[in-house]
Enzyme design. Structure first.
Site, PDB file in Angstrom:
ATOM      1  N   ASN A   1       0.837  -1.325  -0.063  1.00 24.28           N
ATOM      2  CA  ASN A   1      -0.173  -0.047   0.074  1.00 24.28           C
ATOM      3  C   ASN A   1       0.931   1.267   0.160  1.00 24.28           C
ATOM      4  OD1 ASN A   1      -1.697   2.041   0.680  1.00 24.28           O
ATOM      5  ND2 ASN A   1      -2.357   1.396   2.501  1.00 24.28           N
TER       6      ASN A   1
ATOM      7  N   LYS B   1       0.205   4.326  -0.379  1.00 29.03           N
ATOM      8  CA  LYS B   1      -0.521   5.488   0.218  1.00 29.03           C
ATOM      9  C   LYS B   1      -0.206   6.719  -0.580  1.00 29.03           C
ATOM     10  CE  LYS B   1      -0.099   3.272   4.770  1.00 29.03           C
ATOM     11  NZ  LYS B   1      -0.133   3.372   6.049  1.00 29.03           N
TER      12      LYS B   1
ATOM     13  N   HIS C   1      -9.566   1.105   5.188  1.00 28.99           N
ATOM     14  CA  HIS C   1      -8.390   1.335   5.800  1.00 28.99           C
ATOM     15  C   HIS C   1      -8.431   2.489   6.917  1.00 28.99           C
ATOM     16  CE1 HIS C   1      -4.008   2.624   6.285  1.00 28.99           C
ATOM     17  NE2 HIS C   1      -3.721   1.447   5.913  1.00 28.99           N
TER      18      HIS C   1
ATOM     19  N   GLU D   1      -6.698   4.940   7.811  1.00 20.06           N
ATOM     20  CA  GLU D   1      -6.481   6.138   7.614  1.00 20.06           C
ATOM     21  C   GLU D   1      -7.698   6.971   6.945  1.00 20.06           C
ATOM     22  OE1 GLU D   1      -2.720   5.691   5.464  1.00 20.06           O
ATOM     23  OE2 GLU D   1      -2.046   5.160   7.445  1.00 20.06           O
TER      24      GLU D   1
ATOM     25  N   GLU E   1      -5.134  -4.761  10.786  1.00 28.64           N
ATOM     26  CA  GLU E   1      -4.140  -3.736  11.072  1.00 28.64           C
ATOM     27  C   GLU E   1      -4.514  -3.056  12.171  1.00 28.64           C
ATOM     28  OE1 GLU E   1      -2.401  -2.690   6.941  1.00 28.64           O
ATOM     29  OE2 GLU E   1      -4.153  -1.363   7.313  1.00 28.64           O
TER      30      GLU E   1
ATOM     31  N   GLY F   1       2.548   2.316  10.714  1.00 33.70           N
ATOM     32  CA  GLY F   1       3.426   3.690  10.495  1.00 33.70           C
ATOM     33  C   GLY F   1       4.059   4.101  11.648  1.00 33.70           C
TER      34      GLY F   1
ATOM     35  N   SER G   1       3.405  -1.749  10.371  1.00 35.33           N
ATOM     36  CA  SER G   1       4.942  -1.976  10.640  1.00 35.33           C
ATOM     37  C   SER G   1       5.475  -3.217  10.226  1.00 35.33           C
ATOM     38  CB  SER G   1       5.329  -1.585  12.194  1.00 35.33           C
ATOM     39  OG  SER G   1       4.853  -0.163  12.301  1.00 35.33           O
TER      40      SER G   1
HETATM   41  P1  PGA Z   1       2.856   0.499   7.831  1.00 37.17           P
HETATM   42  O1  PGA Z   1       1.302   0.579   7.008  1.00 37.17           O
HETATM   43  O2  PGA Z   1       3.391  -0.626   7.185  1.00 37.17           O
HETATM   44  O3  PGA Z   1       3.630   1.745   7.377  1.00 37.17           O
HETATM   45  O4  PGA Z   1       2.608   0.440   9.155  1.00 37.17           O
HETATM   46  C1  PGA Z   1       0.540  -0.525   7.091  1.00 37.17           C
HETATM   47  C2  PGA Z   1      -0.754   0.007   6.182  1.00 37.17           C
HETATM   48  O5  PGA Z   1      -1.139   1.035   6.628  1.00 37.17           O
HETATM   49  O6  PGA Z   1      -1.076  -0.818   5.397  1.00 37.17           O
END
Ligand code: PGA
Length: 257
Positions: A9, A11, A96, A98, A167, A173, A213
């Site tokens: 992803n 983003k 997601h 976010e 997640e 992140g 992460s």
């Molecule tokens: P990350 O993001 O690996 O940077 O923690 C995962 C995601 O949001 O799908």
């Protein structure tokens, strides 16, 4: 035996140039090594077409990070599902955290999107996960249950079209990863939920990715958990030297059987 699924992803990252270079590096490795792993990349909308061209013929799938559930029409700034298909997408990420946190994607909105995407025959990676405060107050399972019931209300799907991504929001992140035990506990809970909601056969065949992460140095331990069937990778999906080792870890585990 569930085939692992590793998805990147991106983003709101990359430029056209860096995105294409990243896609080429992933496509090159997947094409030459043919890992027993499904691999997909989710670039920003403007780069779908150049990335599609960069991965053509490699076996890497293309997906989008969001979509609008309505048919094409007067929805300024939105992207319809058939437009994604027209650009070569086989998958879309929905739910997601976010989107939930910053863009008002409620469970009801996400459910509309999931239903519309599946009806359009797009594959869906459906994300769920608890906040840190929810975990600390012992509400993780309650939150997952609510997100699953609401987000998948009225949905019937097969394992080729629906993937769940667990997640935990506190791990996204942040560099803080769920421990393999924490991930496995939530994944097992989600699979039990799927067994009740669908049927044991479908629940056994649906893949549940872990996201939050994931890095080369923790991928193998996470992916070796019995109910962890792949990874949804954010930050580490932006560099071939980090993303490719995650694919290789999944491939090694799959080959070891
Ligand atoms: P990350 O993001 O690996 O940077 O923690 C995962 C995601 O949001 O799908």
């Amino acid at each position: 035996m569930r085939r692992p699924f590793v998805a990147g992803n991106w983003k709101m990252n990359t430029t056209r140039e860096t995105g294409v270079a990243l896609a080429q590096a992933i496509a090159g490795e997947v094409k030459s090594t043919q890992p027993p792993v499904d691999v997909a990349v989710f670039p920003p909308f403007p780069y779908l077409l150049p990335v599609r061209d960069a991965i053509a013929g490699s076996g890497v799938w293309l997906g989008a990070q969001n979509a609008h559930p309505a048919a094409p029409g007067a929805f300024t700034g939105e992207i319809a599902l058939n437009m994604l298909q027209d650009c070569g997408c086989q998958w879309v990420i929905l739910g997601h955290s976010e989107r939930r946190q910053f863009f008002g994607d409620t469970d009801a909105v996400i459910n509309q999107k999931v239903q519309a995407a599946l009806a359009a025959k797009l594959g869906v990676i459906f994300c769920v996960g608890e906040l840190l405060s929810e975990r600390q107050s012992g509400k993780t399972e309650k939150v997952l249950e609510t997100q699953m019931s609401a987000g998948l209300a009225g949905v019937s799907a097969d394992a080729s079209q629906l993937v769940i991504a667990y997640e935990p929001v506190w791990a996204i992140g942040t560099g803080v990863t769920a421990t393999p035990d924490q991930a496995e506990a939530s994944h097992a809970f989600l699979r039990q939920w799927l067994t009740r909601r669908f049927n044991p056969g479908l629940a056994e065949s649906l893949r549940i990715q872990y996201g939050g992460s994931v890095k080369p140095d923790n991928a193998k331990e996470l992916l070796s958990q019995p109910n962890v069937d792949g990874a949804l990778v954010g930050g580490a999906s932006l560099k071939p030297e980090q993303f490719l080792p995650i694919i290789r870890a999944a491939a090694e585990l799959a080959q070891a059987g």
